[in-house]
Design an enzyme around this catalytic site. Structure first.
Site, PDB file in Angstrom:
ATOM      1  N   GLU A 217     -21.606  40.740 -70.427  1.00  0.00           N
ATOM      2  CA  GLU A 217     -21.918  40.577 -69.441  1.00  0.00           C
ATOM      3  C   GLU A 217     -22.523  40.192 -69.315  1.00  0.00           C
ATOM      4  OE1 GLU A 217     -21.763  43.032 -66.204  1.00  0.00           O
ATOM      5  OE2 GLU A 217     -20.873  41.655 -64.312  1.00  0.00           O
TER       6      GLU A 217
ATOM      7  N   GLU B 257     -17.909  38.903 -67.652  1.00  0.00           N
ATOM      8  CA  GLU B 257     -17.200  40.149 -68.105  1.00  0.00           C
ATOM      9  C   GLU B 257     -15.789  40.154 -68.752  1.00  0.00           C
ATOM     10  OE1 GLU B 257     -18.033  43.352 -66.101  1.00  0.00           O
ATOM     11  OE2 GLU B 257     -17.970  42.235 -64.521  1.00  0.00           O
TER      12      GLU B 257
ATOM     13  N   HIS C  96     -19.419  42.911 -55.309  1.00  0.00           N
ATOM     14  CA  HIS C  96     -18.015  41.645 -55.901  1.00  0.00           C
ATOM     15  C   HIS C  96     -17.171  41.091 -54.699  1.00  0.00           C
ATOM     16  CE1 HIS C  96     -18.276  45.183 -58.592  1.00  0.00           C
ATOM     17  NE2 HIS C  96     -17.534  44.028 -59.955  1.00  0.00           N
TER      18      HIS C  96
ATOM     19  N   HIS D 209     -16.462  38.377 -61.432  1.00  0.00           N
ATOM     20  CA  HIS D 209     -16.616  38.364 -59.425  1.00  0.00           C
ATOM     21  C   HIS D 209     -18.169  37.035 -59.212  1.00  0.00           C
ATOM     22  CE1 HIS D 209     -19.952  41.489 -60.446  1.00  0.00           C
ATOM     23  NE2 HIS D 209     -19.770  41.817 -62.347  1.00  0.00           N
TER      24      HIS D 209
ATOM     25  N   ASP E  24     -24.495  48.694 -69.261  1.00  0.00           N
ATOM     26  CA  ASP E  24     -23.970  47.547 -67.777  1.00  0.00           C
ATOM     27  C   ASP E  24     -24.717  48.141 -66.472  1.00  0.00           C
ATOM     28  OD1 ASP E  24     -23.148  46.285 -65.632  1.00  0.00           O
ATOM     29  OD2 ASP E  24     -20.501  46.054 -66.153  1.00  0.00           O
TER      30      ASP E  24
ATOM     31  N   ASP F  73     -25.844  40.914 -62.943  1.00  0.00           N
ATOM     32  CA  ASP F  73     -25.864  42.030 -63.258  1.00  0.00           C
ATOM     33  C   ASP F  73     -25.067  41.788 -65.052  1.00  0.00           C
ATOM     34  OD1 ASP F  73     -23.375  43.508 -63.956  1.00  0.00           O
ATOM     35  OD2 ASP F  73     -22.157  42.666 -62.877  1.00  0.00           O
TER      36      ASP F  73
HETATM   37 CO    CO Z   1     -19.876  43.115 -63.418  1.00  0.00          CO
END
Ligand code: CO
Length: 298
Positions: free
Chosen positions: A283, A190, A166, A158, A83, A94
């Protein structure tokens, strides 16, 4: 969101694609997670970007929030989630993918389940920007359940904001009954898929930290380390590992303990699947603007 902000998001996304490619080629079974973390971190900074959070390298039932310390001897193995967070002027990409480092066929199917769930959401959103959060979650849940697995229901996507990883709303990984639609903005979706019960709990400290209250501290060493973190990361998460490399292993541990006890930083917990079954994650970050969906990380 203005044109300049969109350009920053796109630039962060472009670098995240490069970093994912780099990671895929780099990672081999048995390689120390520490070496992987250090190399990915260097590669991000070489591209002129900042790690928006320490790369998460989470194995098997650890769904997220694993980053090695300097003393960690864990090797790349099992079902590994990578990630990656990239920040350009505070605008964040992200994005995550999963690699199976075993011959296990079920792991491959688990990875496909989270990939397909995400693809289905992004394809549906491109056709209809007015999907509700419930419909997004339902798409993820149905895709994963159709393959015989469970979505992790207490992890979610998010919103993203400048220097904030977030923000609301949560983008659910199951039909949660929330009939709100996405407003214009940046988001991360995600899906996590597992052969387990599909819930995580908070485990041991991850040694991924974040400043939660920037304020003064008595110890000169802790203050020096705070200044370094605040200048570079502001409220973005950072790793004990990086601080150990800069300031020495023991000094970094003591200083971060002091900062934590003073309520200045917090240490994220590892997120572990309750039935200790493997978890896959995929994600992407996307922007919604004027009835258009722009996926920045693929
Ligand atoms: Co994330």
């Amino acid at each position: 969101m203005n044109q300049q902000e969109i350009l920053n998001y796109k630039q962060a996304g472009k670098i995240s694609i490069e970093i994912k490619k780099y990671a895929r080629q780099l990672i081999k079974p048995g390689m120390p997670l520490l070496e992987i973390a250090q190399k990915i971190h260097k590669q991000i900074e070489k591209q002129g970007a900042l790690a928006a959070f320490p790369v998460n390298l989470s194995v098997d039932d650890i769904a997220a929030h694993y980053h090695p310390t300097l003393e960690d001897e864990t090797k790349a193995q099992g079902l590994l989630k990578i990630d990656v967070g990239i920040s350009i002027n505070g605008f964040i990409a992200d994005t995550a993918f999963s690699m199976d480092l075993t011959p296990n066929q079920e792991h491959k199917e688990l990875i496909k389940a989270s990939e397909q769930a995400l693809n289905n959401v992004l394809n549906s959103l491109k056709q209809n920007q007015d999907l509700t959060l419930n419909e997004i979650g339902e798409t993820i849940q149905n895709t994963i359940e159709k393959k015989g697995f469970s979505p992790v229901i207490n992890l979610s996507g998010h919103g993203l904001n400048k220097y904030e990883i977030h923000t609301s709303p949560s983008i659910p990984n199951y039909a949660n009954g929330n009939n709100k639609k996405l407003e214009d903005g940046a988001y991360a979706c995600e899906p996590f898929a597992t052969t387990g019960i599909g819930k995580i709990y908070e485990g041991a400290p991850s040694n991924i930290f974040q400043i939660i209250e920037p304020k003064n501290t008595r110890s000169p060493t802790a203050r020096k380390i705070f200044d370094y973190i605040w200048k570079k990361y502001k409220l973005l998460p950072f790793s004990l590992r990086e601080i150990q490399e800069k300031f020495g292993s023991g000094t970094a541990r003591i200083a971060l303990k002091e900062l934590e006890q003073a309520g200045i930083t917090r240490n994220f917990a590892q997120l572990i699947e309750k039935s200790h079954k493997p978890v896959s994650q995929t994600e992407h970050t996307f922007i919604k603007k004027d009835n258009e969906i722009i996926v920045t990380t693929r």
